[in-house]
Design a protein around this motif. Structure first.
Motif, PDB file in Angstrom:
ATOM      1  N   ASP A  78      42.350   2.637  29.717  1.00  0.00           N
ATOM      2  CA  ASP A  78      42.556   4.073  29.574  1.00  0.00           C
ATOM      3  C   ASP A  78      41.373   4.645  28.792  1.00  0.00           C
ATOM      4  O   ASP A  78      40.235   4.562  29.240  1.00  0.00           O
ATOM      5  N   ALA A  79      41.604   5.191  27.638  1.00  0.00           N
ATOM      6  CA  ALA A  79      40.510   5.782  26.860  1.00  0.00           C
ATOM      7  C   ALA A  79      39.624   4.704  26.240  1.00  0.00           C
ATOM      8  O   ALA A  79      40.085   3.607  25.906  1.00  0.00           O
ATOM      9  N   MET A  80      38.361   5.040  26.115  1.00  0.00           N
ATOM     10  CA  MET A  80      37.413   4.194  25.380  1.00  0.00           C
ATOM     11  C   MET A  80      36.729   5.068  24.342  1.00  0.00           C
ATOM     12  O   MET A  80      36.482   6.257  24.592  1.00  0.00           O
ATOM     13  N   GLY A  81      36.433   4.486  23.205  1.00  0.00           N
ATOM     14  CA  GLY A  81      35.846   5.291  22.144  1.00  0.00           C
ATOM     15  C   GLY A  81      34.914   4.499  21.257  1.00  0.00           C
ATOM     16  O   GLY A  81      34.885   3.266  21.295  1.00  0.00           O
ATOM     17  N   TRP A  82      34.152   5.241  20.495  1.00  0.00           N
ATOM     18  CA  TRP A  82      33.247   4.660  19.499  1.00  0.00           C
ATOM     19  C   TRP A  82      33.655   5.178  18.122  1.00  0.00           C
ATOM     20  O   TRP A  82      33.877   6.382  17.947  1.00  0.00           O
ATOM     21  N   VAL A  99      33.807   8.652  16.309  1.00  0.00           N
ATOM     22  CA  VAL A  99      32.540   9.280  16.680  1.00  0.00           C
ATOM     23  C   VAL A  99      32.696  10.042  17.995  1.00  0.00           C
ATOM     24  O   VAL A  99      32.352  11.208  18.105  1.00  0.00           O
ATOM     25  N   ALA A 100      33.216   9.342  18.999  1.00  0.00           N
ATOM     26  CA  ALA A 100      33.362   9.953  20.320  1.00  0.00           C
ATOM     27  C   ALA A 100      34.393   9.168  21.108  1.00  0.00           C
ATOM     28  O   ALA A 100      34.573   7.966  20.894  1.00  0.00           O
ATOM     29  N   ILE A 101      35.050   9.877  22.032  1.00  0.00           N
ATOM     30  CA  ILE A 101      36.055   9.232  22.866  1.00  0.00           C
ATOM     31  C   ILE A 101      35.958   9.799  24.271  1.00  0.00           C
ATOM     32  O   ILE A 101      35.594  10.968  24.451  1.00  0.00           O
ATOM     33  N   ILE A 102      36.250   8.953  25.263  1.00  0.00           N
ATOM     34  CA  ILE A 102      36.236   9.389  26.647  1.00  0.00           C
ATOM     35  C   ILE A 102      37.492   8.846  27.329  1.00  0.00           C
ATOM     36  O   ILE A 102      37.820   7.669  27.202  1.00  0.00           O
ATOM     37  N   THR A 103      38.186   9.735  28.029  1.00  0.00           N
ATOM     38  CA  THR A 103      39.417   9.320  28.693  1.00  0.00           C
ATOM     39  C   THR A 103      39.111   8.717  30.066  1.00  0.00           C
ATOM     40  O   THR A 103      37.966   8.753  30.537  1.00  0.00           O
ATOM     41  N   VAL A 153      28.122   0.663  10.764  1.00  0.00           N
ATOM     42  CA  VAL A 153      28.503  -0.293  11.794  1.00  0.00           C
ATOM     43  C   VAL A 153      29.326   0.480  12.826  1.00  0.00           C
ATOM     44  O   VAL A 153      30.286   1.161  12.464  1.00  0.00           O
ATOM     45  N   TYR A 154      28.937   0.369  14.071  1.00  0.00           N
ATOM     46  CA  TYR A 154      29.602   1.086  15.145  1.00  0.00           C
ATOM     47  C   TYR A 154      30.522   0.127  15.899  1.00  0.00           C
ATOM     48  O   TYR A 154      30.096  -0.965  16.318  1.00  0.00           O
ATOM     49  N   PHE A 155      31.756   0.543  16.074  1.00  0.00           N
ATOM     50  CA  PHE A 155      32.773  -0.268  16.735  1.00  0.00           C
ATOM     51  C   PHE A 155      33.228   0.407  18.028  1.00  0.00           C
ATOM     52  O   PHE A 155      33.457   1.618  18.051  1.00  0.00           O
ATOM     53  N   CYS A 156      33.400  -0.401  19.039  1.00  0.00           N
ATOM     54  CA  CYS A 156      33.963   0.075  20.287  1.00  0.00           C
ATOM     55  C   CYS A 156      35.475  -0.151  20.282  1.00  0.00           C
ATOM     56  O   CYS A 156      35.964  -1.165  19.764  1.00  0.00           O
ATOM     57  N   ASN A 157      36.190   0.795  20.842  1.00  0.00           N
ATOM     58  CA  ASN A 157      37.644   0.690  20.974  1.00  0.00           C
ATOM     59  C   ASN A 157      38.033   0.991  22.413  1.00  0.00           C
ATOM     60  O   ASN A 157      37.453   1.880  23.046  1.00  0.00           O
TER      61      ASN A 157
END
Length: 122
Positions: A32-36, A48-52, A92-96
Motif C-alpha cells: 500500500d503506502a510507502m514512505g520515507w 519526510v514524505a509518503i506516497i500511496t 538517518v533515512y528510513f524506508c517504510n
C-alpha cells in the motif's frame, strides 16, 4: 520474509542532490503506502514524505519543493529525490512500507528498512 533495503545515502555538500531507493523483497500480496522517515541524533523519527498506492503524495513542510517521492510498482521500489540539500537534512533515512502479505487477509503491516545515512556538510 519481507525485507526493505535502502540505498543511495552518502555525504553531499549543501545545495547538492541525492537519490534514495527502497526495494521490497520477499513473499507478499501487495504494497500500500510507502514512505520515507528520518531521524537526526537526539531527535525523534519524523515523516519526510509518503506516497500511496494511487500515487498521492504528502511531504513534510521542511522538504516541500526540494524533495520528490515516487515509486515503481513493477519493481516494488520507492525513491526519494533530494535536491537543494541543507545541513539540517542530515539524518538517518528510513524506508517504510505498509504491506499486505496474504490475499485473503485484509491487513497491512508496517515494515522498515535498516536506514541509510545522509550527511550534508561542506
Amino acid at each position: 520474509q519481507v525485507q526493505l533495503v535502502e540505498s543511495g545515502g552518502g555525504l553531499v555538500q549543501p545545495g547538492g542532490s541525492l537519490r534514495l531507493s527502497c526495494a521490497a523483497s520477499g513473499l507478499f500480496f501487495r504494497i500500500d503506502a510507502m514512505g520515507w522517515y528520518r531521524q537526526a541524533p537526539g531527535q525523534e523519527r519524523e515523516l519526510v514524505a509518503i506516497i500511496t498506492s494511487g500515487d498521492n503524495t504528502n511531504y513534510a513542510n521542511s522538504v516541500k519543493g526540494r524533495f520528490t517521492i515516487s515509486r515503481n510498482n513493477a519493481k516494488n521500489t520507492a525513491y526519494l529525490q533530494m535536491n537543494s540539500l541543507k545541513p539540517e537534512d542530515t539524518a538517518v533515512y528510513f524506508c517504510n512500507a505498509k504491506i499486505r502479505k496474504l490475499a485473503f487477509v485484509v491487513r497491512f503491516d508496517d515494515y522498515w528498512g535498516q536506514g541509510t545515512q545522509v550527511t550534508v556538510s561542506s
